[in-house]
Write a protein that holds these residues in place. Structure first.
Motif, mmCIF file in Angstrom:
data_model
loop_
_atom_site.group_PDB
_atom_site.id
_atom_site.type_symbol
_atom_site.label_atom_id
_atom_site.label_comp_id
_atom_site.label_asym_id
_atom_site.label_seq_id
_atom_site.Cartn_x
_atom_site.Cartn_y
_atom_site.Cartn_z
ATOM 1 N N LEU A 516 -35.715 -2.092 -9.243
ATOM 2 C CA LEU A 516 -37.124 -2.439 -9.734
ATOM 3 C C LEU A 516 -37.949 -1.896 -8.750
ATOM 4 C CD1 LEU A 516 -38.696 -3.215 -11.869
ATOM 5 C CD2 LEU A 516 -38.575 -5.776 -10.839
ATOM 6 N N GLN A 517 -37.188 -2.193 -7.450
ATOM 7 C CA GLN A 517 -38.032 -1.529 -6.103
ATOM 8 C C GLN A 517 -38.252 0.087 -5.445
ATOM 9 O OE1 GLN A 517 -36.645 -3.883 -1.968
ATOM 10 N NE2 GLN A 517 -35.926 -5.759 -3.542
ATOM 11 N N VAL A 518 -36.707 0.689 -6.130
ATOM 12 C CA VAL A 518 -37.012 1.971 -6.142
ATOM 13 C C VAL A 518 -38.666 2.285 -6.778
ATOM 14 C CG1 VAL A 518 -35.780 4.205 -6.378
ATOM 15 C CG2 VAL A 518 -34.772 2.321 -5.294
ATOM 16 N N ILE A 519 -38.181 2.025 -8.328
ATOM 17 C CA ILE A 519 -39.454 2.291 -8.940
ATOM 18 C C ILE A 519 -40.850 1.869 -8.851
ATOM 19 C CG2 ILE A 519 -40.395 2.069 -11.718
ATOM 20 C CD1 ILE A 519 -37.381 1.076 -12.191
ATOM 21 N N TRP A 520 -40.834 1.274 -7.338
ATOM 22 C CA TRP A 520 -42.374 0.760 -7.435
ATOM 23 C C TRP A 520 -42.001 1.150 -6.340
ATOM 24 C CZ3 TRP A 520 -42.461 -1.871 -11.962
ATOM 25 C CH2 TRP A 520 -43.613 -3.247 -11.609
ATOM 26 N N LYS A 521 -41.656 1.461 -5.811
ATOM 27 C CA LYS A 521 -41.650 2.874 -4.308
ATOM 28 C C LYS A 521 -42.795 3.795 -4.813
ATOM 29 C CE LYS A 521 -40.080 4.823 -0.152
ATOM 30 N NZ LYS A 521 -38.392 4.928 -0.124
ATOM 31 N N TYR A 522 -42.484 4.828 -5.396
ATOM 32 C CA TYR A 522 -42.414 6.076 -6.774
ATOM 33 C C TYR A 522 -43.941 5.708 -7.487
ATOM 34 C CZ TYR A 522 -38.945 7.174 -3.269
ATOM 35 O OH TYR A 522 -38.512 7.815 -2.107
ATOM 36 N N PHE A 523 -43.807 4.398 -8.149
ATOM 37 C CA PHE A 523 -44.869 4.810 -8.783
ATOM 38 C C PHE A 523 -46.202 3.020 -8.778
ATOM 39 C CE2 PHE A 523 -41.128 6.626 -10.953
ATOM 40 C CZ PHE A 523 -41.521 7.828 -11.312
ATOM 41 N N TYR A 524 -45.845 2.521 -7.564
ATOM 42 C CA TYR A 524 -46.803 1.795 -7.988
ATOM 43 C C TYR A 524 -47.942 1.605 -6.993
ATOM 44 C CZ TYR A 524 -48.670 -2.971 -8.498
ATOM 45 O OH TYR A 524 -49.688 -4.170 -8.426
ATOM 46 N N SER A 525 -49.137 1.656 -6.315
ATOM 47 C CA SER A 525 -49.089 1.653 -5.513
ATOM 48 C C SER A 525 -50.689 1.118 -5.936
ATOM 49 C CB SER A 525 -49.872 3.527 -4.860
ATOM 50 O OG SER A 525 -50.741 3.512 -4.086
ATOM 51 N N CYS A 526 -51.667 0.327 -4.623
ATOM 52 C CA CYS A 526 -52.075 -0.492 -4.949
ATOM 53 C C CYS A 526 -53.583 0.754 -4.434
ATOM 54 C CB CYS A 526 -52.371 -1.548 -4.036
ATOM 55 S SG CYS A 526 -50.900 -2.626 -3.815
ATOM 56 N N SER A 527 -53.632 2.054 -3.984
ATOM 57 C CA SER A 527 -54.353 2.204 -3.813
ATOM 58 C C SER A 527 -55.459 3.502 -5.211
ATOM 59 C CB SER A 527 -54.259 4.036 -3.297
ATOM 60 O OG SER A 527 -53.367 4.142 -2.837
ATOM 61 N N SER A 528 -54.567 3.506 -6.440
ATOM 62 C CA SER A 528 -55.100 3.723 -7.256
ATOM 63 C C SER A 528 -54.928 2.901 -8.355
ATOM 64 C CB SER A 528 -53.530 4.390 -7.697
ATOM 65 O OG SER A 528 -52.405 2.701 -8.267
ATOM 66 N N ALA A 529 -56.130 2.191 -7.871
ATOM 67 C CA ALA A 529 -57.018 1.758 -9.502
ATOM 68 C C ALA A 529 -57.850 2.222 -9.942
ATOM 69 C CB ALA A 529 -57.745 -0.017 -8.352
ATOM 70 N N GLY A 530 -58.350 3.468 -9.346
ATOM 71 C CA GLY A 530 -59.333 4.177 -10.295
ATOM 72 C C GLY A 530 -58.414 5.367 -11.137
ATOM 73 N N GLU A 531 -57.163 5.474 -10.838
ATOM 74 C CA GLU A 531 -56.470 6.618 -11.355
ATOM 75 C C GLU A 531 -55.727 5.860 -13.413
ATOM 76 O OE1 GLU A 531 -53.332 8.009 -8.353
ATOM 77 O OE2 GLU A 531 -55.647 7.666 -6.920
ATOM 78 N N HIS A 532 -56.388 6.260 -14.485
ATOM 79 C CA HIS A 532 -55.954 5.474 -14.848
ATOM 80 C C HIS A 532 -54.601 6.147 -15.423
ATOM 81 C CE1 HIS A 532 -60.345 4.894 -16.632
ATOM 82 N NE2 HIS A 532 -60.647 6.229 -15.198
ATOM 83 N N ALA A 533 -53.653 5.482 -16.339
ATOM 84 C CA ALA A 533 -52.291 5.092 -16.806
ATOM 85 C C ALA A 533 -51.629 4.985 -15.285
ATOM 86 C CB ALA A 533 -52.237 6.445 -18.151
ATOM 87 N N THR A 534 -51.770 4.621 -14.012
ATOM 88 C CA THR A 534 -51.277 3.966 -13.484
ATOM 89 C C THR A 534 -50.770 3.040 -13.391
ATOM 90 O OG1 THR A 534 -52.573 3.724 -11.537
ATOM 91 C CG2 THR A 534 -51.730 6.109 -12.148
ATOM 92 N N LEU A 535 -49.566 2.789 -12.500
ATOM 93 C CA LEU A 535 -48.818 1.009 -12.752
ATOM 94 C C LEU A 535 -49.578 -0.138 -12.294
ATOM 95 C CD1 LEU A 535 -45.207 1.238 -12.293
ATOM 96 C CD2 LEU A 535 -46.307 0.786 -14.249
ATOM 97 N N TYR A 536 -50.212 0.656 -11.318
ATOM 98 C CA TYR A 536 -51.233 -0.381 -10.831
ATOM 99 C C TYR A 536 -53.029 -0.682 -11.525
ATOM 100 C CZ TYR A 536 -54.169 -2.907 -6.845
ATOM 101 O OH TYR A 536 -54.532 -3.834 -6.846
#
Length: 839
Positions: A516-536
């Motif tokens: 789960l940490q690996v998935i978060w590392k490459y697909f979860y970014s706190c800078s992607s709040a304005g990017e549609h359909a991203t995890l964050y």
């Protein structure tokens, strides 16, 4: 009237004195509190105090019978007996233990003692100490049973001496041993080099035997045992790492297959590309030499337990705040009988390290099986959330994936807590003490033998031992430290001192958290709040504020959110493929002909149609195949979504294999975890995956490999699909133990902590027995989950508007300019080279 009252009082007093006399030996005096039943107590009252019993029975009579009548009568009688004769306090002891298990304060015992409901707190402590004296009695019985079977093995058809220096490829037996080096400094956390003398036993890479290093020594072994003496001529490479010489115990001929009972063979699939590999095909009929059932093996699991003690008054010369690091553990008995398997090593590996490494990676058949499993998981989600699929295919969906041991893995596990050890596993000396402590539970037969050294022309006595080796489970750090300790004890004087009876292995829950940490590392970014359909962005959209960038302390929240997102991605991909605008629509006639009447078809036809639809979606949007060449898309928004969907489906498959207790599926998942961890920079866990696969394929005997594959789960409820990893159950026991420790308040002494750990198992058994007696239903253990339908619709609408599964002009997320392909980020040759280096 007064005369009658006094006469009745006299008779009741006389009955109670008789009941409490040494001649009667009442159950309230002599019975073990763990075996107490209300029925036995009331039967005793009826026999020795009938008048007293009739009086309280008349007082408690109700208009309609109640299920708890016997406990109520017994409790009333126990309070009176305790008041008249303080030694009649068994019921009060039981109540006190239940209160102690609930972390009741000491003052509560003092108050209730005055009402004869409980005993004194000191009495409870003495009782717990008595419990702790035999806290591991059941484990000792398991060990003794296995030891008896080990000391009286079923004789093999032949007992012919073998000269191992003249073995051919067809003559290789399981006495050969594959040594797997674990000397990586980054893995063990130390840089100490092993020093070896002429007598050191060190195994060369990929050698099935160990080499002494001297060319002028000729060994002649004489086995000292009750059986006829066996003399075996050994060359330089005939000594096993556990100092046990290779003995001629293997049969030259195997029994006829017709003598094998079907229910005593455990068939596990062999690697499809292996012609010589023997450890995966663990129970083929021609490998079974005995039908004598041995006791089931067991496994030891441990984890650290940390306790903080804060000082109320800080003074010079006194110890300040303390951080205590101890070890908690338990033993769990295997639920599958592997007594039909040979406890022998597989054939030795050919001198081809690259080929050996290839066998540990996913094969073409593994890719095909994984695709079919993804189809099954997808069909479950569609039948749950889409009206058309729920109405048409609900009865053909495979809600539980069956395997060879479904019946066994749906039974309740037998777990015995082994208490808390006052040792810190982060320290080498303490870890050695821990392993020496648990090695006492290893079933072993100590023997002695002689070695003739021709250079000095004399015999030398050597200790030998035969073990029924036990799995020694924990998280990755525990397994790595245990292997490091065994490495440093390699040249000890005896096999027991070498700790050869324990097999360190990593468990699955901590591995799942790392994935789960690996998935978060490459697909979860706190800078992607304005990017549609991203995890964050999706997390902010549904306001899941408990989901954070750090999954370590928020595993349950992040796990729940990931499952929700993957579910929505599967629904969005299905709607795009079938041309549906909502979950209640019917598929397009171009894809599914006469979709409205699909429900009228036969069950086989509907099952085939469901698999074809799900299979087409998997082939189109889930590129999770290790052997196929990967072709990335130029549309990085689409690539982000399908890579997230791919790794998310694998995460669901890994978790589902654990729930079903399917060792084969978990084994297959570890094959994919190896390249995933390697490409994500998780060096320790990638090495751990390599170690586990190596153990399953080459290093362990057939029985040990089967137990490592299947004895990885605990089922505390005895329900199908409710298995959990062994280390997760250890976390549950740690939580119970910590709650009890916190109840100690300022009295967090090592003695009190050990008392809690040792009495934990007995308290659980006592409360289960009490609940059964008073007809309290055991909790199901299921947690109520709020509906996800509102959040599902919000995320699904966002995915539909973003058209994440529609190829478009080159798009990309600023926070993910190039999506990481975890399964193919490391070249195959590079990965094999790394594996060869660490094997």
């Amino acid at each position: 009237r007064m005369y009658l009252v006094k006469k009745i009082q006299y008779l009741v007093h006389k009955e109670l004195r008789c009941l409490c006399s040494d001649r009667v030996q009442s159950v309230l005096q002599r019975m073990d509190v763990r075996k107490f039943t209300w029925e036995k107590f009331l039967d005793e009252l009826k026999l020795h105090a009938p008048l007293f019993f009739s009086i309280i029975q008349g007082c408690a009579r109700t208009a309609t019978p109640r299920g708890n009548q016997n406990p109520v009568l017994g409790m009333c009688a126990a309070i009176i007996l305790k008041h008249k004769f303080p030694k009649m306090c068994l019921v009060q002891k039981m109540i006190s233990l239940i209160l102690y298990a609930g972390h009741t304060e000491k003052q509560v015992f003092q108050r209730l003692q005055k009402l004869n409901i409980t005993v004194a707190h000191k009495t409870v402590i003495r009782l717990l100490d008595t419990f702790g004296a035999d806290h591991d009695l059941k484990v000792q019985q398991w060990r003794d049973g296995l030891r008896d079977f080990l000391s009286n093995p079923v004789p093999h058809p032949t007992n012919t001496a073998v000269t191992f220096g003249q073995l051919t490829a067809d003559d290789e037996t399981s006495d050969q041993y594959t040594d797997i080096s674990d000397s990586s400094d980054e893995f063990h956390g130390d840089n100490s080099d092993e020093t070896s003398s002429n007598d050191s036993i060190v195994a060369p890479p990929y050698s099935p035997v160990c080499y002494n290093g001297e060319d002028d020594i000729d060994y002649l072994l004489v086995q000292q045992s009750p059986s006829p003496v066996s003399i075996v001529h050994l060359d330089h490479s005939s000594m096993l790492p556990d100092h046990s010489p290779v003995l001629p115990e293997q049969p030259s001929t195997l029994p006829d297959q017709s003598s094998v009972l079907p229910d005593q063979s455990a068939v596990l699939p062999d690697h499809p590309s292996s012609s010589y590999h023997q450890s995966s095909s663990l129970a083929l009929p021609d490998q079974i030499v005995s039908l004598t059932l041995q006791p089931k093996s067991f496994k030891i699991v441990l984890d650290n337990i940390d306790v903080s003690v804060k000082t109320r008054y800080m003074r010079s010369g006194r110890d300040g705040n303390k951080s205590l690091h101890y070890v908690n553990s338990y033993a769990v008995q295997g639920r599958i009988d592997f007594s039909a398997l040979l406890d022998v090593y597989p054939h030795s590996c050919p001198n081809n390290p690259e080929r050996n490494a290839m066998l540990l990676l996913p094969s073409v058949e593994d890719d095909a099986t994984m695709r079919n499993l993804f189809v099954t998981h997808m069909s479950r989600i569609l039948a749950t959330h889409m009206t058309y699929f729920k109405f048409t295919f609900d009865d053909v969906v495979e809600w539980h994936i069956k395997h060879d041991y479904c019946k066994e893995m749906s039974t309740k596990s037998t777990v015995v807590p082994l208490g808390v050890l006052l040792e810190n596993e982060n320290k080498s000396d303490d870890m050695l003490n821990i392993m020496q402590h648990f090695h006492q539970y290893v079933p072993s037969i100590e023997e002695s033998g002689q070695v003739y050294i021709s250079s000095i022309n004399q015999y030398t006595d050597i200790p030998m031992a035969r073990f029924h080796k036990l799995l020694f489970g924990g998280d990755q750090l525990t397994a790595a430290r245990a292997r490091s300790v065994k490495k440093h004890r390699l040249n000890s004087a005896s096999p027991s001192a070498c700790l050869n009876g324990l097999i360190p292995c990593a468990e699955d829950w901590h591995t799942q958290t790392i994935l789960l940490q690996v998935i978060w590392k490459y697909f979860y970014s706190c800078s992607s709040a304005g990017e549609h359909a991203t995890l964050y962005q999706l997390r902010n959209l549904v306001n899941y504020t408990n989901v954070s960038a750090n999954t370590k302390g928020n595993f349950n929240s992040c796990d729940d959110f990931l499952i929700l997102v993957i579910t929505c991605h599967i629904l969005a991909a299905t709607m795009e493929y079938l041309g549906m605008d909502s979950l209640d629509d019917t598929p397009s006639e171009l894809i599914v002909q006469d979709a409205a009447n699909t429900w009228t078809k036969t069950k086989e036809q509907r099952m085939s149609l469901l698999k074809s639809i799900c299979g087409a979606i998997v082939d189109k949007h889930i590129p999770f195949s290790y052997r196929d060449k990967f072709k990335p898309s130029s549309d990085q928004v689409y690539e982000y979504s399908r890579q997230l969907l791919s790794i998310g489906c694998f995460y669901i498959e890994y978790a589902d294999g654990i729930r079903e207790g399917d060792g084969n599926r978990v084994h297959r998942s570890w094959k994919y975890l190896l390249p995933i961890f390697k490409s994500s920079g998780r060096t320790n866990y990638s090495i751990e995956a390599l170690q586990l696969l190596n153990q399953l394929e080459f290093e362990l005997t057939q029985r040990e490999s089967a137990e490592l594959m299947w004895n990885r789960f605990v089922n505390v409820h005895g329900v199908v699909g409710r298995n959990i990893p062994c280390d997760l159950h250890m976390e549950h026991l740690n939580r119970i133990c910590k709650n009890a420790v916190y109840g100690l308040q300022a009295n967090k002494t090592p003695t009190a902590i050990m008392r809690i750990g040792k009495s934990l198992g007995h308290l659980v058994d006592l409360m289960e027995q009490f609940d059964k007696e008073v007809d309290i239903k055991a909790p199901s253990g299921a947690h109520h989950k709020p509906g996800i339908y509102k959040d599902r619709d919000i995320i699904l609408k966002e995915l539909h508007q973003a058209a994440v599964f529609t190829l478009s002009t080159p798009r990309n997320h600023r926070s993910f300019p190039k999506v990481k392909v975890l399964l193919h980020s490391v070249e195959n040759k590079e990965l094999i080279s790394w594996m060869v280096q660490h094997m």
